[in-house]
Design a protein around this motif. Sequence first.
Motif, PDB file in Angstrom:
ATOM      1  N   THR A  29      42.108  57.420  51.494  1.00 29.66           N
ATOM      2  CA  THR A  29      43.245  56.538  51.226  1.00 29.66           C
ATOM      3  C   THR A  29      42.762  55.147  50.852  1.00 29.66           C
ATOM      4  N   PHE A  30      41.792  54.630  51.604  1.00 29.70           N
ATOM      5  CA  PHE A  30      41.253  53.309  51.306  1.00 29.70           C
ATOM      6  C   PHE A  30      40.695  53.276  49.880  1.00 29.70           C
ATOM      7  N   LEU A  31      39.931  54.299  49.500  1.00 28.57           N
ATOM      8  CA  LEU A  31      39.323  54.323  48.165  1.00 28.57           C
ATOM      9  C   LEU A  31      40.365  54.473  47.060  1.00 28.57           C
ATOM     10  N   LYS A  32      41.481  55.145  47.338  1.00 32.90           N
ATOM     11  CA  LYS A  32      42.578  55.215  46.359  1.00 32.90           C
ATOM     12  C   LYS A  32      43.113  53.817  46.073  1.00 32.90           C
ATOM     13  N   PHE A  33      43.311  53.027  47.136  1.00 36.27           N
ATOM     14  CA  PHE A  33      43.778  51.649  46.950  1.00 36.27           C
ATOM     15  C   PHE A  33      42.719  50.811  46.235  1.00 36.27           C
ATOM     16  N   TRP A  34      41.456  51.043  46.552  1.00 34.68           N
ATOM     17  CA  TRP A  34      40.355  50.340  45.889  1.00 34.68           C
ATOM     18  C   TRP A  34      40.397  50.605  44.383  1.00 34.68           C
ATOM     19  N   LEU A  35      40.620  51.850  44.001  1.00 37.47           N
ATOM     20  CA  LEU A  35      40.723  52.193  42.581  1.00 37.47           C
ATOM     21  C   LEU A  35      41.974  51.584  41.951  1.00 37.47           C
ATOM     22  N   GLY A  37      43.366  48.897  42.728  1.00 35.12           N
ATOM     23  CA  GLY A  37      43.145  47.468  42.598  1.00 35.12           C
ATOM     24  C   GLY A  37      42.147  47.108  41.515  1.00 35.12           C
ATOM     25  N   GLY A  38      41.630  48.094  40.809  1.00 32.46           N
ATOM     26  CA  GLY A  38      40.725  47.847  39.702  1.00 32.46           C
ATOM     27  C   GLY A  38      39.255  47.996  40.047  1.00 32.46           C
TER      28      GLY A  38
END
Length: 152
Positions: A29-35, A37-38
């Motif tokens: 989930t964290f990495l999905k948000f990281w992606l 966010g650019g």
Amino acid sequence: AGETESASSVDGSAVFVASFSHVKSSLSTFLKFWLMGGCGVDGWSGTGELEAKHMPSGTAASIRVDVEEGTVALVASSAGGNQPLGEYSTALLDELHALASTEEAAPADRLCFPPEAVDSVRLAAWAACAPQAQGGNTSPETEFDRFLKSLK
């Protein structure tokens, strides 16, 4: 194999596989948000779940998080000589290292641990994306291979 948190449509080879003592399911989930966010790398944008694409090169990459095995892998459609992929893998490794080494959480509560798991794959990731030898040389020698020879 363990349960992988992301189904991927990107076929290719692993740029790196980092083996941690533990990986929390919320890392996906964290990495999905990281992606979303650019991810901090020019030209890369998330295309769904844990996948990203670079424009204009068209390189596609997928992050694969396996909670049971404690691994995070980056898989790409093409690696050798791919500078944009090298920059993306470096940014991802930097993010994983920050998560694994944060002082804001006890080691057991971090999304992935230990940070040395990231350190151990940095060179492999760099080598996977290193430029291939140019010119009449048909050898698959990379810049990294030539660097190692220069040390001898």
